[in-house]
Motif scaffolding. Structure first.
Motif, mmCIF file in Angstrom:
data_model
loop_
_atom_site.group_PDB
_atom_site.id
_atom_site.type_symbol
_atom_site.label_atom_id
_atom_site.label_comp_id
_atom_site.label_asym_id
_atom_site.label_seq_id
_atom_site.Cartn_x
_atom_site.Cartn_y
_atom_site.Cartn_z
ATOM 1 N N ASN A 243 0.824 -1.205 0.000
ATOM 2 C CA ASN A 243 0.000 0.000 0.000
ATOM 3 C C ASN A 243 0.862 1.260 0.000
ATOM 4 O O ASN A 243 2.097 1.194 0.021
ATOM 5 C CB ASN A 243 -0.987 -0.013 1.173
ATOM 6 C CG ASN A 243 -0.305 0.094 2.539
ATOM 7 O OD1 ASN A 243 0.671 0.816 2.718
ATOM 8 N ND2 ASN A 243 -0.842 -0.638 3.515
ATOM 9 N N GLY A 244 0.198 2.408 0.006
ATOM 10 C CA GLY A 244 0.909 3.675 -0.131
ATOM 11 C C GLY A 244 1.734 4.086 1.059
ATOM 12 O O GLY A 244 2.560 4.997 0.957
ATOM 13 N N SER A 245 1.540 3.414 2.208
ATOM 14 C CA SER A 245 2.304 3.747 3.416
ATOM 15 C C SER A 245 3.349 2.705 3.757
ATOM 16 O O SER A 245 3.956 2.757 4.826
ATOM 17 C CB SER A 245 1.341 3.928 4.604
ATOM 18 O OG SER A 245 0.502 5.040 4.400
ATOM 19 N N GLY A 246 3.541 1.743 2.857
ATOM 20 C CA GLY A 246 4.563 0.724 3.076
ATOM 21 C C GLY A 246 4.071 -0.548 3.731
ATOM 22 O O GLY A 246 4.851 -1.485 3.936
ATOM 23 N N GLY A 247 2.790 -0.608 4.084
ATOM 24 C CA GLY A 247 2.220 -1.837 4.624
ATOM 25 C C GLY A 247 1.843 -2.795 3.509
ATOM 26 O O GLY A 247 1.874 -2.444 2.327
ATOM 27 N N TRP A 248 1.456 -4.004 3.882
ATOM 28 C CA TRP A 248 1.130 -5.039 2.898
ATOM 29 C C TRP A 248 -0.237 -5.650 3.175
ATOM 30 O O TRP A 248 -0.548 -5.970 4.322
ATOM 31 C CB TRP A 248 2.171 -6.156 2.911
ATOM 32 C CG TRP A 248 3.510 -5.754 2.391
ATOM 33 C CD1 TRP A 248 4.535 -5.196 3.097
ATOM 34 C CD2 TRP A 248 3.978 -5.868 1.036
ATOM 35 N NE1 TRP A 248 5.613 -4.954 2.279
ATOM 36 C CE2 TRP A 248 5.303 -5.360 1.005
ATOM 37 C CE3 TRP A 248 3.414 -6.354 -0.143
ATOM 38 C CZ2 TRP A 248 6.054 -5.324 -0.160
ATOM 39 C CZ3 TRP A 248 4.168 -6.316 -1.304
ATOM 40 C CH2 TRP A 248 5.469 -5.815 -1.317
ATOM 41 N N GLU A 249 -1.026 -5.809 2.111
ATOM 42 C CA GLU A 249 -2.225 -6.644 2.178
ATOM 43 C C GLU A 249 -1.776 -8.064 1.865
ATOM 44 O O GLU A 249 -1.113 -8.291 0.834
ATOM 45 C CB GLU A 249 -3.268 -6.187 1.169
ATOM 46 C CG GLU A 249 -3.877 -4.846 1.484
ATOM 47 C CD GLU A 249 -4.611 -4.833 2.818
ATOM 48 O OE1 GLU A 249 -5.397 -5.770 3.072
ATOM 49 O OE2 GLU A 249 -4.407 -3.890 3.599
ATOM 50 N N SER B 4 -0.263 -6.019 7.134
ATOM 51 C CA SER B 4 0.755 -5.482 8.036
ATOM 52 C C SER B 4 0.558 -3.976 8.146
ATOM 53 O O SER B 4 0.016 -3.330 7.245
ATOM 54 C CB SER B 4 2.163 -5.804 7.522
ATOM 55 O OG SER B 4 2.429 -5.094 6.325
ATOM 56 N N SER B 5 0.985 -3.420 9.237
ATOM 57 C CA SER B 5 0.846 -1.977 9.462
ATOM 58 C C SER B 5 1.943 -1.214 8.709
ATOM 59 O O SER B 5 3.035 -1.738 8.514
ATOM 60 C CB SER B 5 0.940 -1.686 10.952
ATOM 61 O OG SER B 5 -0.133 -2.305 11.633
ATOM 62 N N PRO B 6 1.632 0.015 8.292
ATOM 63 C CA PRO B 6 0.352 0.713 8.450
ATOM 64 C C PRO B 6 -0.631 0.360 7.337
ATOM 65 O O PRO B 6 -0.230 0.045 6.214
ATOM 66 C CB PRO B 6 0.760 2.183 8.369
ATOM 67 C CG PRO B 6 1.977 2.171 7.482
ATOM 68 C CD PRO B 6 2.699 0.888 7.768
ATOM 69 N N LYS B 7 -1.909 0.404 7.657
ATOM 70 C CA LYS B 7 -2.969 0.140 6.687
ATOM 71 C C LYS B 7 -3.193 1.378 5.826
ATOM 72 O O LYS B 7 -3.157 2.512 6.324
ATOM 73 C CB LYS B 7 -4.251 -0.209 7.439
ATOM 74 C CG LYS B 7 -5.408 -0.666 6.567
ATOM 75 C CD LYS B 7 -5.398 -2.160 6.379
ATOM 76 C CE LYS B 7 -6.696 -2.620 5.701
ATOM 77 N NZ LYS B 7 -6.673 -4.073 5.458
ATOM 78 N N ASP B 8 -3.426 1.170 4.526
ATOM 79 C CA ASP B 8 -3.621 2.318 3.636
ATOM 80 C C ASP B 8 -4.154 1.817 2.300
ATOM 81 O O ASP B 8 -4.210 0.593 2.048
ATOM 82 C CB ASP B 8 -2.294 3.056 3.430
ATOM 83 C CG ASP B 8 -2.476 4.468 2.886
ATOM 84 O OD1 ASP B 8 -3.631 4.866 2.632
ATOM 85 O OD2 ASP B 8 -1.463 5.172 2.717
ATOM 86 N N VAL B 9 -4.520 2.741 1.436
ATOM 87 C CA VAL B 9 -4.919 2.390 0.073
ATOM 88 C C VAL B 9 -3.669 2.039 -0.740
ATOM 89 O O VAL B 9 -2.544 2.410 -0.372
ATOM 90 C CB VAL B 9 -5.660 3.556 -0.611
ATOM 91 C CG1 VAL B 9 -6.913 3.922 0.168
ATOM 92 C CG2 VAL B 9 -4.748 4.768 -0.775
ATOM 93 N N ALA B 10 -3.878 1.354 -1.844
ATOM 94 C CA ALA B 10 -2.802 1.090 -2.797
ATOM 95 C C ALA B 10 -3.142 1.829 -4.093
ATOM 96 O O ALA B 10 -4.098 1.477 -4.776
ATOM 97 C CB ALA B 10 -2.655 -0.403 -3.057
#
Length: 318
Positions: A164-170, A180-186
């Motif tokens: 995602n846009g904050s470096g976290g992973w779905e 994984s944190s942080p949660k965000d849009v991709a």
């Protein structure tokens, strides 16, 4: 009659399987626990305050955020989007294992943080098989997806990963839906003026599966949670045309209406898969083959699409 009784008894035995144990093997652990109950972050959505309760005495669960609950069979069916038969097989064979691996467990300090240890190109056969079961080809998946290895609660896991846009992973594999944190849009920026919005990674992969050149005409935005609708509205402002491929449920419809209320150049594409929950369910049903090139031309090929206002009027091109 004898066959019916066998199935009933199997269900009865399966319902005794501890929900806490099933959740632990799914990679979900309680934020607090007493002798009578345990509270979890909901495995069905992203949240910061636990709303998912398990009664240890009754061996039942209830998701206060969704207003629904049930037994362990119900839970596994919902999490895996599978049948009762598949849930029984998993429970009775004690195969509720979501790591796709047989590596020895390394003892270490346990916490509730997912720690990504390695990101690589998609190679593992189990993940490839999972993609195949969802009707997604490997070449399509490799355009967006990585193979992500991570540790959680002292155990090693791996999954399909969308950053995602904050470096976290779905993170997705056959048995687990996590992040994984942080949660965000991709937001996949291909430098285009048109945008496709989906709720999850498999919705976008399903659309890409129908048109391998989609990235030449569109940027992509995966919400990863409808909690990010307002953030998506800000991203939408830079686009001339927005196609919405959201889930056919109350949450998806509400999000679609919100988008269209803020941008008259957004189009609800859910009529394409009106009889299905989402794009991937539509794809898995064989609708692509059954409906042929006609549907693909009308809905998916960007060079043949126009943007429409919510009332069906064509937008004037400037």
């Amino acid at each position: 009659m004898k066959k019916k009784r066998t199935i009933r008894l199997s269900c009865e035995r399966a319902r005794a399987f501890p929900i806490e144990k099933a959740l632990a093997k799914l990679g979900h652990f309680p934020t607090r626990s007493t002798e009578k109950e345990a509270w979890f972050l909901s495995p069905f959505r992203s949240e910061t305050q636990a709303s998912f309760k398990v009664s240890k005495k009754l061996n039942r669960w209830y998701d206060h955020g969704a207003g629904k609950g049930g037994n362990v069979i119900d839970l596994i069916c919902l999490l895996n989007n599978g049948t009762v038969k598949e849930a029984l097989e998993l429970i009775e064979q004690d195969q509720i294992s979501f790591s796709f691996q047989q590596q020895p467990i390394i003892k270490e300090e346990q916490d509730n943080t997912i720690r990504v240890t390695k990101v690589m190109e998609l190679t593992h056969f189990a993940l490839k098989d999972y993609l195949k079961s969802r009707n997604i080809s490997i070449p399509t998946a490799r355009k967006l997806i990585k193979e992500v290895h991570y540790r959680f609660k002292g155990k090693a896991y791996f999954a399909l990963g969308l950053k995602n846009g904050s470096g976290g992973w779905e993170l997705r594999n056959k048995y687990v839906k996590n992040s994984s944190s942080p949660k965000d849009v991709a937001h996949i920026n291909n430098g285009r003026t048109r945008l496709i919005i989906t709720e999850g990674m498999f919705d976008l992969l399903s659309i890409m599966e129908t048109n391998e050149k989609l990235g030449l005409e569109y940027d992509f935005l995966v919400l990863n949670s409808t909690a990010f609708v307002q953030k998506a509205i800000e991203i939408m402002k830079g686009y001339s045309c927005i196609d919405l491929y959201l889930d056919n449920d109350a949450t998806g419809k509400k999000a679609a209406k919100n988008f269209m209320d803020h941008a008259n150049n957004s189009v609800d594409r859910s009529p394409l898969y009106a009889d299905f929950k989402d794009m991937n369910e539509w794809l898995m049903s064989g609708a692509k083959e059954a409906n042929g090139q006609g549907i693909q031309d009308v809905f998916l090929l960007p060079q043949k699409q126009s943007c429409f206002a919510p009332d069906g009027r064509k937008e004037n091109k400037k």
